[in-house]
Design a protein around this motif. Structure first.
Motif, PDB file in Angstrom:
ATOM      1  N   GLN A 109      29.624 -82.775 -30.956  1.00 53.87           N
ATOM      2  CA  GLN A 109      28.424 -83.011 -30.170  1.00 53.87           C
ATOM      3  C   GLN A 109      27.218 -82.339 -30.804  1.00 53.87           C
ATOM      4  OE1 GLN A 109      29.219 -81.297 -26.264  1.00 53.87           O
ATOM      5  NE2 GLN A 109      28.159 -79.413 -26.804  1.00 53.87           N
ATOM      6  N   ALA A 110      26.043 -82.898 -30.525  1.00 53.66           N
ATOM      7  CA  ALA A 110      24.774 -82.292 -30.909  1.00 53.66           C
ATOM      8  C   ALA A 110      24.289 -81.422 -29.758  1.00 53.66           C
ATOM      9  CB  ALA A 110      23.743 -83.375 -31.229  1.00 53.66           C
ATOM     10  N   ASP A 111      23.695 -80.271 -30.083  1.00 55.07           N
ATOM     11  CA  ASP A 111      23.255 -79.306 -29.075  1.00 55.07           C
ATOM     12  C   ASP A 111      21.746 -79.086 -29.159  1.00 55.07           C
ATOM     13  OD1 ASP A 111      25.895 -78.189 -27.928  1.00 55.07           O
ATOM     14  OD2 ASP A 111      26.198 -78.048 -30.086  1.00 55.07           O
ATOM     15  N   PHE A 112      21.128 -79.015 -27.988  1.00 47.36           N
ATOM     16  CA  PHE A 112      19.707 -78.701 -27.871  1.00 47.36           C
ATOM     17  C   PHE A 112      19.598 -77.501 -26.937  1.00 47.36           C
ATOM     18  CE2 PHE A 112      20.477 -83.216 -28.295  1.00 47.36           C
ATOM     19  CZ  PHE A 112      19.694 -83.565 -29.382  1.00 47.36           C
ATOM     20  N   GLY A 113      18.962 -76.419 -27.414  1.00 52.50           N
ATOM     21  CA  GLY A 113      18.996 -75.217 -26.601  1.00 52.50           C
ATOM     22  C   GLY A 113      17.774 -74.346 -26.724  1.00 52.50           C
ATOM     23  N   PHE A 114      17.816 -73.277 -25.966  1.00 59.71           N
ATOM     24  CA  PHE A 114      16.775 -72.263 -25.985  1.00 59.71           C
ATOM     25  C   PHE A 114      17.450 -70.902 -25.876  1.00 59.71           C
ATOM     26  CE2 PHE A 114      17.608 -73.125 -21.575  1.00 59.71           C
ATOM     27  CZ  PHE A 114      17.595 -71.872 -20.971  1.00 59.71           C
ATOM     28  N   GLY A 115      16.748 -69.861 -26.285  1.00 58.74           N
ATOM     29  CA  GLY A 115      17.306 -68.521 -26.210  1.00 58.74           C
ATOM     30  C   GLY A 115      16.228 -67.463 -26.150  1.00 58.74           C
TER      31      GLY A 115
END
Length: 265
Positions: A224-230
């Motif tokens: 899967q492709a992941d889109f995130g923030f941190g």
């Protein structure tokens, strides 16, 4: 007369015997066909059979399952507006937006089919480019690049919304290593006044780091492709040997946007 009565009684007895025999045969046929009938209606059988089926379902859906995955993330990070000098210069004055890379592995236990929890280990590297600071009196200064290397361990929760979409939340603690940073420029108030070059602004040091973040994944259960923030909160940089006490760095925090790829084993 007695003979006629006896004949009628025998006929009634014979008829009753046929009726009882027919009822018994119907009951036996119904009993023999009960299980196939219920099976056709979705296997809703008597209590012993139902309990056996229920046990198998519970074992399949609720027994813990371990799943490991390996992810690679690229990110853009933005430094905080916390002070580096006692004159009010911030990290965001010294450094622009940074870029970075991390490799993350996790091991999750799925106690429910669509909800898992476990731990993760992440190794990361980020670079923040130094930017020129110009002052009203004509002085200027430009630091070199700041490199941050991190090792973080923590926990995460993953929920599968559909066969193709999932989300996760994570929180971890670890160590961040600040690289050495030199700077150059012109200082009219220096001793002696004039240009300076390659003086140590920050010395190398290790600090603690707290990480909180989330991601949305789109893909199959294997890839899967992941889109995130941190968000990361770190102990401050350390003053270098060539600067005075006016350099007194506060803790640094960064906000990051991530794009990654996850492979589940």
């Amino acid at each position: 007369m007695r003979s006629d009565t006896s004949k009628m009684l025998m006929k009634k007895t014979l008829l009753l015997s046929f009726l009882l025999a027919g009822a018994g045969a119907s009951a036996a046929a119904a009993q023999e066909s009960a299980d196939p009938l219920w099976t056709d209606l979705g296997a809703a059988r008597g209590f012993p059979s139902l309990q056996e089926q229920g046990g198998q379902v519970l074992e399949e859906w609720y027994s813990p399952r371990l799943r490991a995955s390996l992810s690679v993330f690229g990110r853009i990070s933005f430094p905080s507006d916390t002070q580096v000098t006692n004159s009010g210069l911030w990290y965001s004055d010294f450094f622009g937006a940074g870029y970075g890379l991390s490799v993350e592995g996790d091991l999750l236990s799925f106690v429910m089919p669509h909800l898992g929890a476990g731990g993760y280990l992440s190794f990361g590297w980020d670079r923040f480019g130094g930017q020129t600071m110009n002052f009203s009196n004509g002085d200027f200064a430009k630091p070199g690049d700041l490199d941050l290397s991190t090792v973080i361990v923590g926990g995460k929760i993953v929920q599968q919304f559909s066969p193709f979409v999932s989300w996760e939340g994570r929180m971890g603690l670890g160590i961040v290593h600040y690289s050495k940073v030199d700077w150059s420029g012109f200082d009219s108030g220096g001793l002696p006044p004039g240009p300076f070059s390659n003086e140590e602004l920050f010395r190398p040091i290790n600090r603690g780091v707290l990480e909180i973040g989330g991601r949305v994944g789109v893909g199959s259960r294997q890839v899967q492709a992941d889109f995130g923030f941190g968000w990361r909160y770190m102990g401050g940089a350390a003053r270098g040997r060539d600067v005075s006490a006016f350099v007194d760095p506060d803790p640094l925090y960064t906000f990051a946007l991530e794009l990654g790829l996850t492979i589940r084993l």
